[in-house]
Design a protein around this motif. Structure first.
Motif: not given
Length: 283
Positions: A103-109, A111-115, A170-173, A189-191
Motif C-alpha cells: 500500500i506504500g508503493w504508489r503509482i500515478g492515476l 487523465r487519459a489525455d495526459r498519460r 494533476d494526478w492521484a497517487p 483515466l490512465a496509469i
C-alpha cells in the motif's frame, strides 16, 4: 429427564453458534475489498476458535467505519486501513501488514489525455510541480505534504476520479494493489508507466481498544497463515498479476519518509514486507 435432554441440546447448539465478526463493506470494494475479507476469514479459520465474518449490507466511507469501530455500540468489529500514530492511539492494531507494505508503493492515476505527464520526472523536485489528489482523512495526505508535494484533499473517495478528470489536480497517487481496478472502472483515466513513490507504511486489521481478545485471535491466525505459506499464497492470488503489470523495477523510484509511522511498526521482520527482490517469487 426430557427437560434435561432439551437443555443439553440447546446448550450444544448455542456452543456451536460461531462468533460473528462484523466487517465494513468499503467503498474500494473489488479486489482490495475482497482481499480484506478473504484474509480476515483465513486468519480466523486458523485462530483456533469458531468465527463467522459478516459483511455490512451497505458500503461505508472510511471515516464512518473508523467512527463505528471506536464506538462502544458500533456496527463493526474490525476495520482494515492504513496505520498512523493517531490511529494506533485510538484503535488496537494487529501489527501484521495485510498487503506486505504494498500500500506504500504508489503509482500515478492520470487523465487519459495526459498519460505522458510524468515522463520527465527523475526525482522529488520534478514531482513537486504537480498537485496530487488524496482523501482528506488519509494518512497519505500528510506523508506527501511532509515531502513538499502539493496535495488537494478530497472529502469523498468516489469524487477522487471525477475531480481528476475535471482537472482539479494533476494526478492521484494510488497503491499498486488498488490502481488497476480503479483504472478499469474509469476508462477516461490512465496509469502512469514511469514513476513509483515508495514510503514505509502498513495496512492492518484494527479492532476496538477494548476488544483485545479479537485482536489476539486475528494475530494468532495471521501468524499461522504466515508460517504455513497460506498468507503468501492468498496475497499473490489477488495481487501477483497487478505487481507484474506495475513493472516496479522499471520505474523511477522515489522514496519518501513517513512521519506518521508508529515506532512499533515491525520493520525488522523482513518476511512481512514486499521488496523488489520478491518479483522473482511471483508465481
Amino acid at each position: 429427564m426430557r427437560l434435561l435432554w432439551i437443555l443439553c441440546l440447546w446448550c450444544g447448539l448455542a456452543a456451536a453458534e460461531p462468533t460473528a465478526v462484523r466487517f465494513p463493506r468499503s467503498n474500494g470494494d473489488g479486489a482490495q475489498g475482497d482481499y480484506g475479507v478473504a484474509l480476515l476469514q483465513l486468519a480466523l479459520s486458523k485462530a483456533g476458535g469458531h468465527y463467522r465474518v459478516d459483511i455490512s449490507p451497505t458500503h461505508m466511507q472510511q471515516n464512518r467505519a473508523l467512527a463505528e469501530l471506536q464506538s462502544p455500540r458500533g456496527s463493526v468489529d474490525v476495520v482494515a486501513t492504513m496505520t498512523s500514530i493517531e490511529r494506533e492511539a485510538k484503535m488496537l492494531p494487529v501489527r501484521i501488514p495485510m498487503t506486505r507494505g504494498l500500500i506504500g508503493w504508489r503509482i500515478g492515476l492520470l487523465r487519459a489525455d495526459r498519460r505522458e505527464l510524468l515522463k520527465a520526472v527523475r526525482g522529488l523536485d520534478d514531482l513537486r510541480q504537480f498537485t496530487a489528489g488524496q482523501g482528506q482523512d488519509w494518512p497519505d495526505t500528510g506523508i506527501l505534504r511532509h515531502s513538499g508535494l502539493p496535495v488537494q484533499p478530497v472529502a469523498i473517495y468516489q469524487n477522487l476520479f471525477g475531480l481528476l478528470k475535471a482537472d482539479r489536480y494533476d494526478w492521484a497517487p494510488r497503491s499498486a494493489n488498488e490502481i488497476w481496478a480503479e483504472a478499469a472502472r474509469h476508462p477516461e483515466l490512465a496509469i502512469d508507466p514511469y514513476v513509483v513513490l515508495r514510503y514505509p507504511t502498513a495496512d492492518y486489521f484494527f479492532v476496538n481498544r477494548n476488544n483485545s481478545a479479537l485482536a489476539e485471535a486475528i494475530r494468532r491466525g495471521l501468524e499461522a497463515a504466515l508460517a504455513d505459506g497460506s498468507f503468501e499464497k492468498l496475497f499473490y492470488a489477488y495481487y501477483g498479476k497487478q505487481i507484474r503489470q506495475a513493472r516496479l523495477d522499471k520505474r523511477v523510484l522515489i522514496n519518501l519518509p513517513n512521519p506518521l509511522l508508529p515506532p512499533q511498526t515491525p520493520l525488522s521482520r523482513r518476511e512481512l514486507w514486499f521488496t523488489l527482490d520478491d518479483l522473482k517469487r511471483i508465481p
